[in-house]
Design a protein around this motif. Structure first.
Motif, PDB file in Angstrom:
ATOM      1  N   VAL A  29       0.886  -1.202   0.068  1.00 37.41           N
ATOM      2  CA  VAL A  29       0.078   0.092  -0.042  1.00 37.41           C
ATOM      3  C   VAL A  29       0.813   1.251   0.074  1.00 37.41           C
ATOM      4  O   VAL A  29       1.785   1.388   0.796  1.00 37.41           O
ATOM      5  CB  VAL A  29      -0.973   0.055   1.368  1.00 37.41           C
ATOM      6  N   ARG A  30       0.719   2.210  -1.157  1.00 36.04           N
ATOM      7  CA  ARG A  30       1.643   3.301  -1.111  1.00 36.04           C
ATOM      8  C   ARG A  30       0.447   4.415  -1.454  1.00 36.04           C
ATOM      9  O   ARG A  30       0.949   5.463  -2.220  1.00 36.04           O
ATOM     10  CB  ARG A  30       2.554   3.122  -2.283  1.00 36.04           C
ATOM     11  N   ASN A  31      -0.532   4.607  -0.738  1.00 34.20           N
ATOM     12  CA  ASN A  31      -1.571   5.789  -0.938  1.00 34.20           C
ATOM     13  C   ASN A  31      -1.540   5.994   0.773  1.00 34.20           C
ATOM     14  O   ASN A  31      -2.032   5.152   1.559  1.00 34.20           O
ATOM     15  CB  ASN A  31      -2.912   5.256  -1.611  1.00 34.20           C
ATOM     16  N   VAL A  64      -9.149  -8.998  10.495  1.00 38.74           N
ATOM     17  CA  VAL A  64      -7.823  -8.520  10.972  1.00 38.74           C
ATOM     18  C   VAL A  64      -7.269  -9.353  12.066  1.00 38.74           C
ATOM     19  O   VAL A  64      -7.878  -9.243  13.185  1.00 38.74           O
ATOM     20  CB  VAL A  64      -7.978  -6.829  11.408  1.00 38.74           C
ATOM     21  N   VAL A  65      -6.132  -9.632  12.081  1.00 33.72           N
ATOM     22  CA  VAL A  65      -5.493 -10.613  13.199  1.00 33.72           C
ATOM     23  C   VAL A  65      -4.454 -10.174  13.801  1.00 33.72           C
ATOM     24  O   VAL A  65      -4.071 -10.672  14.756  1.00 33.72           O
ATOM     25  CB  VAL A  65      -5.103 -12.202  12.626  1.00 33.72           C
ATOM     26  N   LYS A  66      -3.689  -9.001  13.095  1.00 31.07           N
ATOM     27  CA  LYS A  66      -2.811  -8.405  13.777  1.00 31.07           C
ATOM     28  C   LYS A  66      -2.949  -6.869  13.258  1.00 31.07           C
ATOM     29  O   LYS A  66      -2.927  -6.552  12.030  1.00 31.07           O
ATOM     30  CB  LYS A  66      -1.336  -8.975  13.528  1.00 31.07           C
ATOM     31  N   GLU A  67      -2.742  -5.921  14.403  1.00 29.05           N
ATOM     32  CA  GLU A  67      -2.918  -4.533  13.780  1.00 29.05           C
ATOM     33  C   GLU A  67      -1.501  -4.046  13.077  1.00 29.05           C
ATOM     34  O   GLU A  67      -0.685  -4.594  13.138  1.00 29.05           O
ATOM     35  CB  GLU A  67      -3.232  -3.621  15.001  1.00 29.05           C
ATOM     36  N   TYR A  68      -1.679  -2.570  12.673  1.00 27.30           N
ATOM     37  CA  TYR A  68      -0.537  -2.416  11.895  1.00 27.30           C
ATOM     38  C   TYR A  68       0.656  -2.270  12.524  1.00 27.30           C
ATOM     39  O   TYR A  68       0.862  -2.114  13.637  1.00 27.30           O
ATOM     40  CB  TYR A  68      -0.984  -0.931  11.321  1.00 27.30           C
ATOM     41  N   TYR A  69       1.674  -2.541  11.435  1.00 30.94           N
ATOM     42  CA  TYR A  69       3.232  -2.441  12.006  1.00 30.94           C
ATOM     43  C   TYR A  69       3.788  -2.384  10.663  1.00 30.94           C
ATOM     44  O   TYR A  69       3.494  -2.049   9.647  1.00 30.94           O
ATOM     45  CB  TYR A  69       3.803  -3.563  12.666  1.00 30.94           C
ATOM     46  N   GLN A  70       5.259  -1.832  10.772  1.00 33.20           N
ATOM     47  CA  GLN A  70       5.964  -1.577   9.752  1.00 33.20           C
ATOM     48  C   GLN A  70       5.726  -2.560   8.600  1.00 33.20           C
ATOM     49  O   GLN A  70       5.980  -3.768   8.896  1.00 33.20           O
ATOM     50  CB  GLN A  70       7.676  -1.372  10.164  1.00 33.20           C
ATOM     51  N   ASP A  71       5.958  -1.914   7.300  1.00 32.82           N
ATOM     52  CA  ASP A  71       5.622  -2.766   6.153  1.00 32.82           C
ATOM     53  C   ASP A  71       7.182  -3.270   5.916  1.00 32.82           C
ATOM     54  O   ASP A  71       8.120  -2.861   5.799  1.00 32.82           O
ATOM     55  CB  ASP A  71       5.476  -2.220   4.761  1.00 32.82           C
ATOM     56  N   PRO A  72       7.367  -4.884   5.871  1.00 32.72           N
ATOM     57  CA  PRO A  72       8.582  -5.459   6.102  1.00 32.72           C
ATOM     58  C   PRO A  72       9.143  -5.358   4.718  1.00 32.72           C
ATOM     59  O   PRO A  72      10.384  -5.883   4.661  1.00 32.72           O
ATOM     60  CB  PRO A  72       8.549  -6.974   6.386  1.00 32.72           C
ATOM     61  N   THR A  74       9.920  -2.727   2.756  1.00 33.03           N
ATOM     62  CA  THR A  74      10.403  -1.338   2.644  1.00 33.03           C
ATOM     63  C   THR A  74      10.791  -0.859   3.964  1.00 33.03           C
ATOM     64  O   THR A  74      10.496  -1.118   5.087  1.00 33.03           O
ATOM     65  CB  THR A  74       9.258  -0.289   2.172  1.00 33.03           C
ATOM     66  N   GLU A  75      11.900   0.088   3.698  1.00 31.02           N
ATOM     67  CA  GLU A  75      12.642   0.470   5.028  1.00 31.02           C
ATOM     68  C   GLU A  75      11.858   1.837   5.316  1.00 31.02           C
ATOM     69  O   GLU A  75      12.253   2.537   6.459  1.00 31.02           O
ATOM     70  CB  GLU A  75      13.975   0.674   4.976  1.00 31.02           C
ATOM     71  N   ASP A  76      11.066   2.310   4.484  1.00 32.61           N
ATOM     72  CA  ASP A  76      10.419   3.683   4.439  1.00 32.61           C
ATOM     73  C   ASP A  76       9.305   3.407   5.617  1.00 32.61           C
ATOM     74  O   ASP A  76       8.557   2.953   5.656  1.00 32.61           O
ATOM     75  CB  ASP A  76       9.656   3.951   3.170  1.00 32.61           C
ATOM     76  N   PRO A  77       9.625   4.366   6.657  1.00 25.77           N
ATOM     77  CA  PRO A  77       8.566   4.260   7.817  1.00 25.77           C
ATOM     78  C   PRO A  77       7.295   4.785   7.690  1.00 25.77           C
ATOM     79  O   PRO A  77       6.454   4.728   8.437  1.00 25.77           O
ATOM     80  CB  PRO A  77       9.471   5.009   8.810  1.00 25.77           C
ATOM     81  N   ASN A  78       6.980   5.136   6.418  1.00 29.56           N
ATOM     82  CA  ASN A  78       5.743   5.863   6.260  1.00 29.56           C
ATOM     83  C   ASN A  78       4.720   4.589   5.824  1.00 29.56           C
ATOM     84  O   ASN A  78       3.293   5.023   5.984  1.00 29.56           O
ATOM     85  CB  ASN A  78       5.782   6.690   5.248  1.00 29.56           C
ATOM     86  N   TRP A  79       5.045   3.376   5.620  1.00 30.90           N
ATOM     87  CA  TRP A  79       4.308   2.494   5.162  1.00 30.90           C
ATOM     88  C   TRP A  79       4.150   1.175   6.099  1.00 30.90           C
ATOM     89  O   TRP A  79       5.188   0.761   6.540  1.00 30.90           O
ATOM     90  CB  TRP A  79       4.853   1.918   3.759  1.00 30.90           C
ATOM     91  N   VAL A  80       2.955   0.908   6.297  1.00 28.57           N
ATOM     92  CA  VAL A  80       2.516  -0.245   7.230  1.00 28.57           C
ATOM     93  C   VAL A  80       1.904  -1.429   6.456  1.00 28.57           C
ATOM     94  O   VAL A  80       1.263  -1.348   5.646  1.00 28.57           O
ATOM     95  CB  VAL A  80       1.671   0.373   8.312  1.00 28.57           C
TER      96      VAL A  80
END
Length: 134
Positions: A29-31, A64-72, A74-80
């Motif tokens: 997801v990049r929006n 949903v079985v786990k709430e948001y966390y860093q998108d593995p 990408t290293e960009d902290p903006n994406w989850v």
């Protein structure tokens, strides 16, 4: 309880593959609006799974079985990401054409913001789509 809809192109990640996996993190997801919608997802919330581009229909329900966390991916902290698990396939997929034809769904984000990949649904919208699948 909150309700959402996620879109996936079946050739990239289909409902069948999702069921085969049993669980997945929802990446790519990049929006910012879609990302913010994922940040609102709570464990136990229900999610409609929509096949985009090919098929163009809601095919199943996930949770949903786990709430948001860093998108593995990408290293960009903006994406989850969030973790989703399949709950059940719809008895009859509900097409975009059927959704467009249903007056009570006229304001659904799937119609108003067609390119949005993760969207919130009102409980009445979620329930109506499930009813249409019977």
């Amino acid at each position: 309880m909150n309700y959402f809809l996620v879109k996936s192109e079946p050739f990239k990640y289909s409902w069948d593959k999702f069921n085969e996996d049993g669980r997945t993190f929802w990446d790519g997801v990049r929006n910012y609006q879609a990302r913010n919608n994922m940040k609102e997802m709570k464990e136990g919330d229900l999610v409609l799974f929509y096949h985009s581009n090919e098929g163009k229909c809601v095919v199943g329900v996930a949770k949903v079985v786990k709430e948001y966390y860093q998108d593995p991916t990408t290293e960009d902290p903006n994406w989850v990401v969030v973790d989703l698990a399949p709950v059940e396939a719809l008895a009859n997929p509900v097409s975009l054409a059927q959704i467009r034809a249903e007056e009570s769904l006229a304001d659904i984000a799937l119609i108003k913001q067609g390119r949005l990949s993760v969207m919130k649904l009102k409980d009445t919208e979620f329930d109506k789509i499930l009813e249409m699948s019977q």
